[in-house]
Design a protein around this motif. Structure first.
Motif, PDB file in Angstrom:
ATOM      1  N   ILE A   1      -6.418 -37.367 -54.308  1.00 17.63           N
ATOM      2  CA  ILE A   1      -5.740 -38.710 -54.462  1.00 17.63           C
ATOM      3  C   ILE A   1      -6.009 -39.369 -55.541  1.00 17.63           C
ATOM      4  CG2 ILE A   1      -6.393 -41.027 -53.463  1.00 17.63           C
ATOM      5  CD1 ILE A   1      -4.897 -39.316 -51.257  1.00 17.63           C
ATOM      6  N   ARG A   2      -5.222 -40.249 -55.999  1.00 20.03           N
ATOM      7  CA  ARG A   2      -5.178 -40.901 -57.256  1.00 20.03           C
ATOM      8  C   ARG A   2      -5.085 -42.263 -56.809  1.00 20.03           C
ATOM      9  NH1 ARG A   2      -3.556 -37.558 -61.959  1.00 20.03           N
ATOM     10  NH2 ARG A   2      -3.598 -35.462 -61.462  1.00 20.03           N
TER      11      ARG A   2
ATOM     12  N   PRO B   1      -8.833 -50.545 -54.888  1.00 20.13           N
ATOM     13  CA  PRO B   1      -8.619 -50.651 -53.376  1.00 20.13           C
ATOM     14  C   PRO B   1      -9.902 -50.038 -52.618  1.00 20.13           C
ATOM     15  CG  PRO B   1      -7.633 -48.421 -54.282  1.00 20.13           C
ATOM     16  CD  PRO B   1      -7.964 -49.208 -55.634  1.00 20.13           C
ATOM     17  N   PHE B   2     -10.924 -50.196 -53.195  1.00 20.32           N
ATOM     18  CA  PHE B   2     -12.241 -49.848 -52.801  1.00 20.32           C
ATOM     19  C   PHE B   2     -13.018 -51.015 -51.995  1.00 20.32           C
ATOM     20  CE2 PHE B   2     -11.167 -46.976 -56.002  1.00 20.32           C
ATOM     21  CZ  PHE B   2     -11.247 -45.844 -55.534  1.00 20.32           C
ATOM     22  N   THR B   3     -13.929 -50.705 -50.995  1.00 20.37           N
ATOM     23  CA  THR B   3     -14.786 -51.604 -50.708  1.00 20.37           C
ATOM     24  C   THR B   3     -16.115 -50.916 -50.069  1.00 20.37           C
ATOM     25  OG1 THR B   3     -15.074 -53.675 -49.105  1.00 20.37           O
ATOM     26  CG2 THR B   3     -14.203 -51.893 -48.182  1.00 20.37           C
TER      27      THR B   3
ATOM     28  N   GLU C   1      -5.273 -42.536 -61.544  1.00 19.14           N
ATOM     29  CA  GLU C   1      -6.557 -42.110 -61.960  1.00 19.14           C
ATOM     30  C   GLU C   1      -7.160 -41.149 -60.822  1.00 19.14           C
ATOM     31  OE1 GLU C   1      -8.109 -42.432 -64.514  1.00 19.14           O
ATOM     32  OE2 GLU C   1      -7.206 -44.015 -65.557  1.00 19.14           O
ATOM     33  N   THR C   2      -7.555 -39.804 -61.300  1.00 22.56           N
ATOM     34  CA  THR C   2      -8.154 -38.997 -60.155  1.00 22.56           C
ATOM     35  C   THR C   2      -9.644 -39.390 -59.656  1.00 22.56           C
ATOM     36  OG1 THR C   2      -8.981 -37.500 -61.873  1.00 22.56           O
ATOM     37  CG2 THR C   2      -6.823 -36.945 -60.883  1.00 22.56           C
ATOM     38  N   LEU C   3     -10.100 -39.205 -58.740  1.00 28.90           N
ATOM     39  CA  LEU C   3     -11.289 -39.644 -58.198  1.00 28.90           C
ATOM     40  C   LEU C   3     -12.300 -38.632 -58.392  1.00 28.90           C
ATOM     41  CD1 LEU C   3     -10.057 -41.449 -54.809  1.00 28.90           C
ATOM     42  CD2 LEU C   3     -10.221 -42.438 -57.107  1.00 28.90           C
ATOM     43  N   PHE C   4     -12.187 -37.307 -58.150  1.00 28.26           N
ATOM     44  CA  PHE C   4     -12.969 -36.285 -58.217  1.00 28.26           C
ATOM     45  C   PHE C   4     -12.922 -35.303 -58.979  1.00 28.26           C
ATOM     46  CE2 PHE C   4     -13.513 -38.272 -54.060  1.00 28.26           C
ATOM     47  CZ  PHE C   4     -14.560 -38.571 -53.789  1.00 28.26           C
ATOM     48  N   LEU C   5     -13.778 -34.631 -60.019  1.00 28.83           N
ATOM     49  CA  LEU C   5     -13.687 -33.644 -60.602  1.00 28.83           C
ATOM     50  C   LEU C   5     -13.530 -32.169 -59.837  1.00 28.83           C
ATOM     51  CD1 LEU C   5     -16.198 -34.575 -63.099  1.00 28.83           C
ATOM     52  CD2 LEU C   5     -13.862 -34.706 -63.526  1.00 28.83           C
TER      53      LEU C   5
ATOM     54  N   LEU D   1     -13.977 -43.331 -60.840  1.00 26.08           N
ATOM     55  CA  LEU D   1     -14.622 -43.679 -59.626  1.00 26.08           C
ATOM     56  C   LEU D   1     -16.121 -44.360 -59.939  1.00 26.08           C
ATOM     57  CD1 LEU D   1     -14.525 -43.861 -56.782  1.00 26.08           C
ATOM     58  CD2 LEU D   1     -14.976 -41.472 -56.514  1.00 26.08           C
ATOM     59  N   ASP D   2     -16.753 -43.565 -60.826  1.00 23.50           N
ATOM     60  CA  ASP D   2     -18.125 -44.054 -61.172  1.00 23.50           C
ATOM     61  C   ASP D   2     -18.062 -45.645 -61.601  1.00 23.50           C
ATOM     62  OD1 ASP D   2     -19.767 -42.201 -60.499  1.00 23.50           O
ATOM     63  OD2 ASP D   2     -19.730 -40.997 -62.472  1.00 23.50           O
ATOM     64  N   ASN D   3     -16.997 -45.943 -62.446  1.00 25.43           N
ATOM     65  CA  ASN D   3     -16.973 -47.424 -62.937  1.00 25.43           C
ATOM     66  C   ASN D   3     -16.736 -48.209 -61.831  1.00 25.43           C
ATOM     67  OD1 ASN D   3     -16.757 -49.192 -64.873  1.00 25.43           O
ATOM     68  ND2 ASN D   3     -14.510 -49.562 -64.247  1.00 25.43           N
ATOM     69  N   LYS D   4     -15.795 -47.929 -60.708  1.00 26.83           N
ATOM     70  CA  LYS D   4     -15.225 -48.318 -59.691  1.00 26.83           C
ATOM     71  C   LYS D   4     -16.627 -48.796 -58.623  1.00 26.83           C
ATOM     72  CE  LYS D   4     -10.949 -49.599 -59.694  1.00 26.83           C
ATOM     73  NZ  LYS D   4     -10.627 -50.929 -59.339  1.00 26.83           N
ATOM     74  N   LYS D   5     -17.261 -47.698 -58.395  1.00 29.48           N
ATOM     75  CA  LYS D   5     -18.345 -47.757 -57.715  1.00 29.48           C
ATOM     76  C   LYS D   5     -19.748 -48.967 -58.391  1.00 29.48           C
ATOM     77  CE  LYS D   5     -18.629 -43.443 -55.350  1.00 29.48           C
ATOM     78  NZ  LYS D   5     -19.457 -42.202 -55.010  1.00 29.48           N
ATOM     79  N   LYS D   6     -19.846 -48.746 -59.895  1.00 25.74           N
ATOM     80  CA  LYS D   6     -20.576 -49.778 -60.480  1.00 25.74           C
ATOM     81  C   LYS D   6     -20.069 -51.215 -60.130  1.00 25.74           C
ATOM     82  CE  LYS D   6     -22.246 -46.773 -64.347  1.00 25.74           C
ATOM     83  NZ  LYS D   6     -21.983 -46.295 -65.680  1.00 25.74           N
TER      84      LYS D   6
END
Length: 249
Positions: free
Chosen positions: A15-16, A93-95, A122-126, A135-140
């Motif tokens: 997913i991107r 689009p995260f919560t 943007e990819t979510l996982f390596l 993804l780390d930035n979104k989680k922050k």
């Protein structure tokens, strides 16, 4: 309606997220949550009001972005006209879901978001299944928003206890001479604010709320901007004026 799935490296490795398409999601919000720490900056862009959270248990700050449900006048043809974007939009689009744990909430992804894709973004996982920097930035940002929401709830509870929240209705007057009443909003009880004791004023100042309250009051003039943007985006439903009427609800 959002279609949230618990984020997983096994399920979502392909997913991107295309950030350029997030504005299409913003377009559906006529009210946007703003945290207290964002209110002063947000007041330079949007008219700010108080509103009750979905469970009706606590007050939040909301930016008025449109005069009808699912209409956001700051979005036009995929462009975002506001210079300041609240955390509540930046985290999409995260919560987060606290259903399984209050200490380690699950990260959820809205699979029906226009920004979610398997081709672009943007990819979510390596390949190692670890989160990407994106993804780390979104989680922050999600973690920052949770802390900000808790702070907002606590501070606005103080404001409510001091009887500084006044329900208000918006009376929308259209160019064709029809009217529409919009309820569910509140603003600062200006008379009560000016009658506060010196100790109460000092308490609000100490908590950083005094500046916020005055900026919420001043942001009311941003309604004129909403009218202009509305009339540009929806000329067939042109608005000539928006009035405010104290509500007893």
């Amino acid at each position: 309606m959002p279609n949230f799935q618990t984020l997983s490296s096994d399920l979502h490795s392909e997913i991107r997220v295309d950030e350029s398409k997030l504005t299409a999601t913003f377009a559906k919000f006529h009210l946007v949550n703003v945290e207290v720490k964002e209110a002063v900056q947000a007041s330079c862009e949007y008219p700010l009001f108080f509103s009750k959270a979905a469970n009706n248990q606590y007050w939040t700050v909301s930016a008025l972005c449109g005069l009808a449900l699912q209409e956001n006048v700051f979005e036009t043809q995929g462009a975002w006209l506001a210079h300041f974007t609240p955390l509540s939009l930046k985290t999409l689009p995260f919560t987060l879901s606290f259903e399984n744990s209050t200490d380690q909430p699950d990260t959820l992804l809205d699979m029906d978001s226009p920004a979610v894709s398997q081709n672009t973004g943007e990819t979510l996982f390596l390949s190692s299944k670890r989160p990407t920097a994106y993804l780390d930035n979104k989680k922050k940002l999600l973690s920052e928003r949770v802390s900000a929401m808790q702070q907002t709830a606590a501070l606005l509870n103080q404001v409510s206890e001091m009887e500084l929240i006044q329900p208000v209705d918006l009376i929308i007057e259209y160019a064709d001479n029809t009217q529409q009443r919009v309820g569910g909003l509140a603003t600062v009880n200006e008379q009560r604010l000016h009658n506060l004791s010196s100790d109460e004023m000092a308490l609000l100042h100490q908590k950083g709320l005094l500046n916020v309250l005055f900026n919420v009051l001043g942001s009311i003039f941003q309604v004129n901007r909403i009218i202009r943007l509305h009339n540009t985006k929806f000329p067939s439903r042109a608005v000539k004026n928006v009035k405010f009427e104290t509500s007893k609800s």
